[in-house]
Structure formats: structure tokens, C-alpha cells
Write a protein that holds these residues in place. Structure first.
Motif, PDB file in Angstrom:
ATOM      1  N   VAL A  77       0.836  -1.199   0.000  1.00 37.13           N
ATOM      2  CA  VAL A  77       0.000   0.000   0.000  1.00 37.13           C
ATOM      3  C   VAL A  77       0.873   1.253   0.000  1.00 37.13           C
ATOM      4  CG1 VAL A  77      -1.660   1.336   1.350  1.00 37.13           C
ATOM      5  CG2 VAL A  77      -2.008  -1.105   1.010  1.00 37.13           C
ATOM      6  N   GLN A 112      -7.322  -1.576   8.113  1.00 32.19           N
ATOM      7  CA  GLN A 112      -7.899  -0.231   8.186  1.00 32.19           C
ATOM      8  C   GLN A 112      -6.852   0.804   8.596  1.00 32.19           C
ATOM      9  OE1 GLN A 112     -11.217  -0.994  10.852  1.00 32.19           O
ATOM     10  NE2 GLN A 112     -12.657  -1.101   9.137  1.00 32.19           N
ATOM     11  N   LEU A 115      -4.615   1.569   5.560  1.00 27.99           N
ATOM     12  CA  LEU A 115      -5.323   2.393   4.586  1.00 27.99           C
ATOM     13  C   LEU A 115      -5.402   3.841   5.049  1.00 27.99           C
ATOM     14  CD1 LEU A 115      -8.241  -0.033   3.643  1.00 27.99           C
ATOM     15  CD2 LEU A 115      -6.210   0.484   2.279  1.00 27.99           C
ATOM     16  N   TRP A 120      -4.959   5.589   1.370  1.00 33.19           N
ATOM     17  CA  TRP A 120      -5.241   4.749   0.216  1.00 33.19           C
ATOM     18  C   TRP A 120      -6.703   4.294   0.297  1.00 33.19           C
ATOM     19  CZ3 TRP A 120      -2.588   4.004  -4.080  1.00 33.19           C
ATOM     20  CH2 TRP A 120      -2.933   2.951  -4.934  1.00 33.19           C
ATOM     21  N   ALA A 122     -10.025   2.264   0.327  1.00 29.45           N
ATOM     22  CA  ALA A 122     -10.273   0.838   0.526  1.00 29.45           C
ATOM     23  C   ALA A 122     -10.671   0.152  -0.775  1.00 29.45           C
ATOM     24  CB  ALA A 122     -11.370   0.642   1.573  1.00 29.45           C
ATOM     25  N   LEU A 125      -7.875  -1.591  -2.775  1.00 28.26           N
ATOM     26  CA  LEU A 125      -7.125  -2.708  -2.196  1.00 28.26           C
ATOM     27  C   LEU A 125      -7.935  -3.982  -2.379  1.00 28.26           C
ATOM     28  CD1 LEU A 125      -4.819  -3.953  -0.480  1.00 28.26           C
ATOM     29  CD2 LEU A 125      -6.209  -3.421   1.547  1.00 28.26           C
ATOM     30  N   VAL A 153     -13.055  -2.752   0.991  1.00 27.59           N
ATOM     31  CA  VAL A 153     -11.965  -3.599   0.499  1.00 27.59           C
ATOM     32  C   VAL A 153     -12.539  -4.692  -0.402  1.00 27.59           C
ATOM     33  CG1 VAL A 153     -10.136  -5.215   1.181  1.00 27.59           C
ATOM     34  CG2 VAL A 153     -10.545  -3.136   2.526  1.00 27.59           C
TER      35      VAL A 153
END
Length: 261
Positions: A77, A112, A115, A120, A122, A125, A153
Motif C-alpha cells: 500500500v 484499516q 489504509l 489509500w 479501501a 485494495l 476492500v
């Protein structure tokens, strides 16, 4: 006392360092890179090549496997954030997760946190769950999957059709993506059974709102055959071997497309 995961890997492969390489997921034939799958590699000091996790993953404990996953998702990430800021690329980064890890009580909190710290989204991902091992559909697993999906996600089923109860997982886990392995996507012009399997799975997935990705695409003939069967998103050596992220940054235009296929 249990060794940390990198010390354990070094026991089996020699002292070295961890790194990630990335394999693109490409919309064919436009060349748009919609995703990059992060692949863990271990470069031993005594060997020029990188070791695949297949050489040591079966020897890791459940806690060591979770430790490795957390390192991979943190690094992937963070690196994807840099790539996105640098090139303007807006695709998905995908990270492999072992079935045993889905019930880890720290899984949702860790994802979490990563992120949030990396800013970034969700929705960018994807966690790819391999079907080579049975997914334990325990309450803790279901809770974790639902919490991640509610956060945005994406859940992907890797090696779809090769492992355990594929259609049962498609029903119960509601993945956003399924990935068809090499056993179904290669040599389509010579194998009418594979053609019908790919056609049927792709049509069903489209009706369910599930994205299908063809893996291990190595020949232009197979890419064209997959496209004719209704499948557009592919990954494999036809589009490039796994590379470090800075190498992909050089290969991408600001529009998120490969310069050449």
C-alpha cells in the motif's frame, strides 16, 4: 520462543532481505493497467535470484504467516501510494492472503490502519484468497470478511475452480473478483472444454456482478481467444514479468496504460 518471520525465512533460504515485485492486471487490448498484484520475494545474500514463498511458506506458523501478510500489505500500500502520486495511476493493488489468516482478530484493524495512514482508498485494495487451501467459514472469518467488504476492500478468489467448493464460496463470500488459473486459460484453441468453462464462468460472473481475471496469459492467441469469450481483464507474462514498482512506474503512462503490449 518463536522466531520472527524473517528470521524463520532466513533459516530455510539463507540470510537476505524481503522485497515485493508486481504483476500487472491489464484490460485487453487497450493496455490499461487496472491492478498490480504484489508478490513477496526473498533475496538471499548468497544467491542472485529471489526465492518464491512456495519454498518456505509451508514451514511458517500461523502467527508467522500473519506477520508476513501484515508486512506485505503495509509495504504494498505504501509503495502503491508513491506510484499513484508519481504517475497519476488510479488502479488497484492486490495482496495475497492465506485462508488461515482470514480469522485473525487483528486483520481488520491492521488493514484499516494501513489504509488510513497511507490515505489509500479501501476500494483500491484487493485481498486475494487462494483456493488451494480450504477456507474455514468460522464466525470470525465471516465477521472479518464482512467488515472488510463493508469498508470497501475488495475480496478476490484466486485459482477459482482448482480448489475447494468454488461455487459455494462464490455464493457465501460474495467476492468482487474471481481469477481463473492457467489450467483453464491456456491453449484455448485446442481445448473446447476449457473454452466452454471459461465462457460459462464468465457469463455467470457477469450476471452476479463479479469481475473475472484470467491468469497466466502468455500468448497473444490466448488473449484474443479469452476476449472472444467475453473476458477482458488478464495478467501474465504476455504483459510483462513481475517487476519492482519503480520499474512499472517507468512503463506506465500518466493515463495508466502500458506503452506496448
Amino acid at each position: 520462543m518463536e522466531r520472527d518471520v524473517f528470521s524463520e525465512i532466513a533459516v530455510h533460504t539463507g540470510s537476505g532481505s524481503p522485497s515485493l515485485v508486481y504483476l500487472p492486471q491489464v484490460r485487453y487490448p487497450s493496455g490499461e493497467v487496472i491492478g498490480l498484484e504484489a508478490l513477496f520475494r526473498w533475496r538471499a545474500d548468497t544467491a542472485p535470484r529471489r526465492h518464491s514463498p512456495l519454498s518456505f511458506l509451508p514451514r511458517l506458523s500461523v502467527s508467522q504467516t500473519s506477520e508476513l501478510f501484515f508486512w506485505v500489505v503495509d509495504t504494498a500500500v505504501a509503495e502503491a501510494r508513491v506510484l499513484s502520486d508519481w504517475t497519476g495511476w488510479e488502479g488497484i493493488v492486490a495482496v495475497n492472503v492465506e485462508a488461515d489468516q482470514l480469522g485473525d482478530p487483528d486483520l481488520v484493524h491492521h488493514v484499516q490502519r494501513v489504509l488510513n495512514e497511507s490515505r489509500w482508498p479501501a476500494q483500491r485494495l484487493a485481498l486475494e484468497v487462494t483456493e488451494r487451501r480450504q477456507i474455514p467459514v468460522y464466525p470470525s472469518v465471516v465477521r472479518n470478511i464482512q467488515a472488510l467488504q463493508q469498508a470497501g476492500v475488495l475480496l478476490a478468489m484466486d485459482d477459482f475452480g482448482e480448489g475447494y467448493a468454488s461455487f459455494e464460496y462464490l455464493k457465501r463470500l460474495s467476492p468482487a473478483l474471481i481469477k481463473l488459473p492457467a489450467g483453464f486459460t491456456g491453449g484455448l484453441e485446442r481445448d473446447p472444454r476449457n473454452r466452454e468453462i471459461v465462457r460459462s464462468v464468465t457469463a455467470l460472473a457477469q450476471r452476479l456482478g463479479v469481475q473475472v481475471v484470467a491468469e497466466a496469459v502468455e500468448r497473444a492467441e490466448d488473449a484474443q481467444a479469452l476476449r472472444e469469450l467475453g473476458l477482458q481483464v488478464m495478467q501474465g507474462y504476455l504483459f510483462g514479468e513481475p517487476r519492482q514498482l519503480e520499474d512499472w512506474a517507468e512503463a506506465l503512462n500518466h493515463g495508466g496504460r502500458l506503452r506496448a503490449i
